[in-house]
Design a protein around this motif. Structure first.
Motif, mmCIF file in Angstrom:
data_model
loop_
_atom_site.group_PDB
_atom_site.id
_atom_site.type_symbol
_atom_site.label_atom_id
_atom_site.label_comp_id
_atom_site.label_asym_id
_atom_site.label_seq_id
_atom_site.Cartn_x
_atom_site.Cartn_y
_atom_site.Cartn_z
ATOM 1 N N GLY A 248 0.985 -0.850 -0.156
ATOM 2 C CA GLY A 248 -0.020 0.038 0.370
ATOM 3 C C GLY A 248 0.684 1.505 0.158
ATOM 4 N N VAL A 249 2.325 1.263 0.994
ATOM 5 C CA VAL A 249 2.871 2.082 0.670
ATOM 6 C C VAL A 249 3.805 2.900 -0.148
ATOM 7 N N THR A 250 4.164 1.615 -0.963
ATOM 8 C CA THR A 250 4.677 2.112 -1.905
ATOM 9 C C THR A 250 4.026 1.874 -3.211
ATOM 10 N N GLY A 251 3.065 1.932 -3.024
ATOM 11 C CA GLY A 251 1.972 1.908 -4.427
ATOM 12 C C GLY A 251 1.625 3.399 -4.312
ATOM 13 N N ASP A 252 1.517 4.614 -3.604
ATOM 14 C CA ASP A 252 0.697 5.478 -3.407
ATOM 15 C C ASP A 252 1.504 6.658 -3.525
ATOM 16 N N LYS A 253 1.998 7.780 -4.036
ATOM 17 C CA LYS A 253 3.164 8.498 -3.181
ATOM 18 C C LYS A 253 2.907 9.684 -2.246
ATOM 19 N N ASN A 254 1.641 9.134 -1.868
ATOM 20 C CA ASN A 254 0.821 10.329 -0.566
ATOM 21 C C ASN A 254 0.466 9.254 1.039
ATOM 22 N N SER A 255 1.198 8.368 0.826
ATOM 23 C CA SER A 255 0.814 6.907 1.571
ATOM 24 C C SER A 255 1.723 7.661 2.922
ATOM 25 N N ILE A 256 0.758 6.875 3.806
ATOM 26 C CA ILE A 256 2.077 6.773 5.334
ATOM 27 C C ILE A 256 1.390 5.511 5.864
ATOM 28 N N GLY A 257 2.584 4.375 6.377
ATOM 29 C CA GLY A 257 1.858 3.557 7.095
ATOM 30 C C GLY A 257 3.066 3.255 8.136
#
Length: 331
Positions: free
Chosen positions: A222-231
């Motif tokens: 999930g985090v690697t797939g979206d530049k606005n992600s955080i986990g």
């Protein structure tokens, strides 16, 4: 002359027969010795197999699972008739099974709760807690994120606590993009979630937009797939995927932005997101199942080395020694 030839031939035949008999006896003797040795070895192997044969019920934390999987793999080399598969239903799910008497060992990324202790007591389950390693809960963002170089605990609260708004990076820092944040979190049955809840959320509701999963690999994707992600997840999963993720230094209680490393986790400088990892063992399983007792002994003897190999931080050696003494007292 005829008599001499006959005598000579008789002597030769006798010699050959004696030699053949000697060889035969030697082979029989060797076979007898080897046969005895083989029988003894077979008996010894049979005894070992009889002593260490059976299944071990193990379930719990996905964070601790890599250590457990390494232990089971190494243990099976010497004890192939012992089956010790690692279940992953989260710390809470693991304790639910453990306190009902369904498993021998529960892997946990947080201490057992009072209500779980009560459930165990109600079912006649006595247990012992063992620490196996340290973990640094790692906060990560997408590799393309070039504006975050650190976060405070307050920043994390603003991001992760549900407040009815659509969270944007600019809500935390006006210099950051006005882009909606995508959140990826371990599920509510995870000890990692419980720990994050304790030190960051403080029992407030997590942001509704968050994707929750008990599978840390899902969070990584999930985090690697979206530049606005955080986990966030365990240190080992960050190390395993560090080429594709950016870890965020967290400002500690001394006001220093610290990245999780073996050194900062063990020293406690990476706070408040450093934590111990545990296994909980059913005392009855130790007393009544020798293969379980030997497995736990092997776990404690090798947890430090194997924890380091899979990306966690070992305890001081004296802690493992003390816990092995505790284990011996349970037998």
């Amino acid at each position: 002359m005829k008599s001499f030839k006959f005598l000579a031939m008789s002597i030769m035949l006798s010699s050959l027969l004696a030699f053949a008999a000697a060889c035969g006896n030697g082979e029989d003797a060797a076979t007898g010795e080897n046969g005895t040795e083989d029988t003894e070895q077979t008996e010894e192997t049979g005894e070992e197999s009889a002593e260490l044969e059976g299944e071990i019920g193990i379930d719990g934390s996905s964070t601790v699972a890599p250590i457990g999987e390494a232990v089971s793999e190494e243990f099976s080399i010497d004890h192939p008739k012992v089956q010790a598969p690692i279940g992953i239903s989260g710390t809470g799910g693991g304790f639910e099974k453990f306190t009902a008497g369904e498993t021998d060992i529960s892997e946990a990324s947080r201490p057992i709760k009072d209500e779980e202790k009560t459930a165990a007591a109600d079912n006649g389950i006595e247990f012992t807690e063992f620490k196996v390693a340290f973990d640094g809960l790692s906060v990560v963002v997408n590799k393309e994120n070039d504006f975050i170089d650190q976060l405070t605990v307050e920043d994390l609260k603003k991001l992760w606590v549900e407040d009815g708004s659509t969270k944007k990076w600019s809500d935390i820092n006006p210099d950051w993009p006005a882009e909606e944040v995508k959140f990826f979190s371990p599920g509510a049955d995870s000890g990692t979630y419980d720990y994050f809840n304790e030190v960051i959320l403080e029992d407030a509701a997590i942001v509704k937009a968050a994707t929750l999963s008990e599978d840390d690999n899902t969070l990584v994707k999930g985090v690697t797939g979206d530049k606005n992600s955080i986990g966030y997840f365990g240190y080992a999963y960050y190390l395993e995927n560090k080429d594709n993720l950016k870890v965020v230094p967290i400002v500690n209680e001394a006001g220093e932005a610290v990245e999780p490393t073996n050194e900062t986790v063990e020293s406690g400088d990476y706070n408040p997101l450093s934590r111990p990892l545990f296994i909980y063992v059913n005392n009855a399983s130790i007393k009544d199942k020798e293969h379980v007792a030997e497995y736990v002994k092997f776990y404690l003897e090798n947890a430090g080395t194997l924890a380091e190999e899979v990306g966690y931080v070992s305890l001081p050696e004296e802690e493992y020694t003390t816990q092995l003494e505790t284990l011996e007292g349970l037998k």
